[in-house]
Scaffold this motif. Structure first.
Motif, PDB file in Angstrom:
ATOM      1  N   MET A   1      10.623  19.581  -3.434  1.00 27.91           N
ATOM      2  CA  MET A   1       9.377  18.554  -4.343  1.00 27.91           C
ATOM      3  C   MET A   1       7.911  19.015  -4.292  1.00 27.91           C
ATOM      4  N   ASP A   2       7.598  19.295  -5.276  1.00 28.44           N
ATOM      5  CA  ASP A   2       5.987  19.194  -5.116  1.00 28.44           C
ATOM      6  C   ASP A   2       5.004  18.789  -4.764  1.00 28.44           C
ATOM      7  N   ARG A   3       4.527  18.580  -3.926  1.00 26.78           N
ATOM      8  CA  ARG A   3       3.463  17.120  -2.662  1.00 26.78           C
ATOM      9  C   ARG A   3       2.265  16.838  -4.543  1.00 26.78           C
ATOM     10  N   THR A   4       2.102  16.820  -5.600  1.00 25.82           N
ATOM     11  CA  THR A   4       1.710  16.112  -6.284  1.00 25.82           C
ATOM     12  C   THR A   4       2.514  15.039  -6.666  1.00 25.82           C
ATOM     13  N   GLU A   5       3.803  15.392  -6.811  1.00 21.79           N
ATOM     14  CA  GLU A   5       4.899  14.298  -7.060  1.00 21.79           C
ATOM     15  C   GLU A   5       4.808  13.864  -6.043  1.00 21.79           C
ATOM     16  N   ILE A   6       4.608  13.371  -4.994  1.00 25.97           N
ATOM     17  CA  ILE A   6       4.274  12.331  -4.052  1.00 25.97           C
ATOM     18  C   ILE A   6       3.517  11.489  -4.209  1.00 25.97           C
ATOM     19  N   TYR A   7       1.594  12.361  -4.215  1.00 24.76           N
ATOM     20  CA  TYR A   7       1.277  11.435  -4.491  1.00 24.76           C
ATOM     21  C   TYR A   7       0.543  10.175  -5.342  1.00 24.76           C
ATOM     22  N   VAL A   8       1.397  11.234  -6.937  1.00 27.89           N
ATOM     23  CA  VAL A   8       1.124  10.975  -7.689  1.00 27.89           C
ATOM     24  C   VAL A   8       1.621   9.154  -8.056  1.00 27.89           C
ATOM     25  N   LYS A   9       3.172   9.131  -6.993  1.00 24.90           N
ATOM     26  CA  LYS A   9       3.822   7.607  -6.457  1.00 24.90           C
ATOM     27  C   LYS A   9       3.159   6.946  -5.892  1.00 24.90           C
ATOM     28  N   THR A  10       2.312   7.463  -4.714  1.00 20.40           N
ATOM     29  CA  THR A  10       1.856   6.888  -3.872  1.00 20.40           C
ATOM     30  C   THR A  10       0.655   5.859  -4.283  1.00 20.40           C
ATOM     31  N   ASP A  11       0.881   4.250  -3.920  1.00 17.23           N
ATOM     32  CA  ASP A  11      -0.160   4.019  -3.782  1.00 17.23           C
ATOM     33  C   ASP A  11      -1.157   3.847  -1.941  1.00 17.23           C
ATOM     34  N   HIS A  12      -2.115   4.302  -1.596  1.00 18.00           N
ATOM     35  CA  HIS A  12      -2.302   4.393  -0.574  1.00 18.00           C
ATOM     36  C   HIS A  12      -3.274   3.476  -0.129  1.00 18.00           C
ATOM     37  N   THR A  13      -2.276   3.561   0.841  1.00 15.33           N
ATOM     38  CA  THR A  13      -2.776   1.409   1.311  1.00 15.33           C
ATOM     39  C   THR A  13      -3.361   1.835   3.047  1.00 15.33           C
ATOM     40  N   LEU A  14      -4.458   0.219   3.016  1.00 16.34           N
ATOM     41  CA  LEU A  14      -5.161   0.381   4.327  1.00 16.34           C
ATOM     42  C   LEU A  14      -5.380  -1.378   3.750  1.00 16.34           C
ATOM     43  N   LEU A  15      -4.624  -1.968   4.244  1.00 19.17           N
ATOM     44  CA  LEU A  15      -4.824  -3.613   4.422  1.00 19.17           C
ATOM     45  C   LEU A  15      -4.803  -3.803   6.435  1.00 19.17           C
ATOM     46  N   ASN A  16      -5.238  -3.443   7.299  1.00 17.05           N
ATOM     47  CA  ASN A  16      -5.568  -3.999   8.604  1.00 17.05           C
ATOM     48  C   ASN A  16      -6.196  -5.417   7.961  1.00 17.05           C
ATOM     49  N   GLN A  17      -6.065  -6.143   9.360  1.00 13.82           N
ATOM     50  CA  GLN A  17      -7.131  -6.775   8.892  1.00 13.82           C
ATOM     51  C   GLN A  17      -8.427  -6.670   9.870  1.00 13.82           C
ATOM     52  N   THR A  18      -8.674  -5.646  10.286  1.00 18.17           N
ATOM     53  CA  THR A  18      -9.908  -5.027  10.693  1.00 18.17           C
ATOM     54  C   THR A  18     -10.741  -3.888  10.034  1.00 18.17           C
ATOM     55  N   ALA A  19     -10.571  -4.370   8.587  1.00 21.87           N
ATOM     56  CA  ALA A  19     -10.455  -2.721   7.136  1.00 21.87           C
ATOM     57  C   ALA A  19     -11.864  -2.713   7.113  1.00 21.87           C
ATOM     58  N   THR A  20     -12.895  -1.795   7.429  1.00 20.54           N
ATOM     59  CA  THR A  20     -14.346  -1.924   6.674  1.00 20.54           C
ATOM     60  C   THR A  20     -14.706  -1.308   5.560  1.00 20.54           C
ATOM     61  N   TRP A  21     -15.283  -1.615   5.155  1.00 20.49           N
ATOM     62  CA  TRP A  21     -15.878  -1.247   4.182  1.00 20.49           C
ATOM     63  C   TRP A  21     -16.256   0.060   3.945  1.00 20.49           C
ATOM     64  N   GLN A  22     -16.531   0.866   4.599  1.00 22.95           N
ATOM     65  CA  GLN A  22     -16.805   2.014   5.371  1.00 22.95           C
ATOM     66  C   GLN A  22     -15.383   2.859   5.321  1.00 22.95           C
ATOM     67  N   GLU A  23     -14.579   2.117   5.760  1.00 24.03           N
ATOM     68  CA  GLU A  23     -13.077   2.829   5.456  1.00 24.03           C
ATOM     69  C   GLU A  23     -12.158   2.697   3.985  1.00 24.03           C
ATOM     70  N   ILE A  24     -12.711   1.126   3.410  1.00 23.26           N
ATOM     71  CA  ILE A  24     -12.120   1.088   2.483  1.00 23.26           C
ATOM     72  C   ILE A  24     -12.265   2.769   1.305  1.00 23.26           C
TER      73      ILE A  24
END
Length: 216
Positions: A1-24
């Motif tokens: 499977m081409d990796r672009t097929e994986i990327y287009v189905k990915t919700d790139h996630t950051l839900l850590n309690q300490t997430a900063t705006w710079q990380e977002i």
């Protein structure tokens, strides 16, 4: 499977309690670079992320997260607020106490109310499979289908375990044809991601896939 097929189905996630705006900001940039389906971020950053991204990337956020035992009225307010701030996809956690009580009627009613509050935006229903029996999983597939949600999602990533291949197979067998599947939690490799997609997942909730791509 081409990796672009994986990327287009990915919700790139950051839900850590300490997430900063710079990380977002950084995951927003990574999402744009790799062409993911969305960024999935805490509600408090939705407005900033929408302003930062404009129409270049979809913004997803979480509702009743991670425990799901907020009242329906609170979850409904969270959704309306998130939509007003620019969220296009909402991942909500069900009330697992109702499931254990056998009150699937209440679970269904809540999903219906929250789907209406989405104002046409995508609603993904997180059922936290690691806390469920096989019978409960099957019943929730029927409930989510009947309630008219867009997706059923395996996990928050904040409980005792995440997605499993077996759960994706079970979902595929028991949801209606109009409901899609999101696998989330513990997706640690491109091989895992590919297998989840092969088994029927239309979305993946993970940060590791993009981290692996960046490390190459």
């Amino acid at each position: 499977m081409d990796r672009t097929e994986i990327y287009v189905k990915t919700d790139h996630t950051l839900l850590n309690q300490t997430a900063t705006w710079q990380e977002i900001q950084q995951i927003c940039e990574d999402a744009l670079k790799y062409g993911t389906a969305s960024v999935c971020i805490p509600p408090s950053y939705v407005k900033q992320a929408r302003e930062y991204l404009g129409d270049r990337m979809e913004v997803c956020t979480v509702i009743g997260f991670p425990n799901g035992y907020n009242t329906t009225a609170v979850k409904e307010f969270e959704i309306r607020d998130a939509v007003a701030n620019g969220a296009g996809e909402l991942d909500m956690v069900i009330n697992l106490g109702w499931v254990k009580d056998g009150r699937f009627d209440l679970v269904e009613e809540e999903i219906r109310i929250l789907k209406k509050a989405c104002q046409g935006k995508i609603l993904k229903v997180i059922v936290e499979t690691c806390l469920l029996t096989e019978e409960e999983k099957q019943k929730l597939c029927e409930t989510v289908t009947s309630a008219g949600a867009d997706f059923i999602k395996t996990s928050t990533g904040f409980s005792t375990a995440g997605a499993t291949f077996a759960d994706i197979k079970l979902f595929r067998e028991h949801i209606g044809p109009e409901v899609k599947i999101k696998a989330a939690g513990g997706i640690a490799s491109f091989e895992d991601a590919e297998e989840y997609i092969r088994l029927g997942a239309a979305r993946l909730g993970t940060s590791r896939v993009i981290k692996l791509a960046k490390a190459e």
